[in-house]
Design a protein around this motif. Structure first.
Motif: not given
Length: 191
Positions: A122-137
């Protein structure tokens, strides 16, 4: 008594490779350190030189798999996009490619349903999702609230696409054109 002759020297990476396949195909709870050792042709005691227990081995797998996925996403960010594709589409395509080229990695990272094991990923998933969200933004130029919604729905759609094809035994080479169409379809929603 001399040690049994084996084909390859026992290494941390070799243990992880065999354990990953066993965890993904047989389940974490059904695989013991003894069984992993048997698959490698070594006593289970020799595995403890590299890992203190099965949980540490699993945690090392998850960390290693996220490093590989992050490298692929970084490549999607830094390599020139293919003709007719945006940088965001390339990043999304790299995510799909990772899931289909490394199905056992993906299983361990995203499809483990054991609540005791989720704490490792879960901690790695959250980091990955945050990075993905920043790229979309960055790619969409939308407001933060819109981007969070877009990123969440894009991520879920990519995850569903990968999961469907992982379970059907497809690889990226088989469905690459379909993956590109899926990514393009998703990105039309950002316009």
């Amino acid at each position: 008594m001399a040690r049994k002759a084996v084909d390859q020297e026992l290494s941390r990476n070799r243990i992880m490779e065999v354990a990953r396949d066993l965890f993904a195909t047989q389940g974490y709870r059904d695989v013991s350190m003894r069984y992993i050792g048997q698959e490698l042709g070594y006593s289970h005691g020799s595995l403890y030189y590299h890992f203190k227990d099965k949980a540490e081995l699993f945690c090392a797998l998850v960390a290693q798999d996220y490093v590989l996925l992050n490298k692929m996403l970084t490549d999607g960010l830094t390599e020139p996009p293919e003709d007719g594709m945006t940088r965001l589409e390339m990043i999304m395509l790299k995510f799909i490619q990772f899931g289909l080229d490394y199905p056992h990695h993906y299983e361990i990272m995203f499809l483990i349903s054991d609540s005791d094991l989720k704490k490792y990923s879960e901690p790695e998933q959250k980091l990955l999702y945050d990075r993905f969200s920043a790229l979309v933004w960055e790619a969409s130029g939308s407001t933060c609230d819109q981007t969070n919604n877009y990123a969440f729905y894009l991520f879920l759609s990519l995850h569903g696409f990968i999961t469907y094809h992982v379970h059907s035994g497809s690889n990226f080479g088989d469905i690459g054109p379909s993956a590109k169409e899926h990514v393009k379809f998703l990105c039309r929603g950002l316009s």
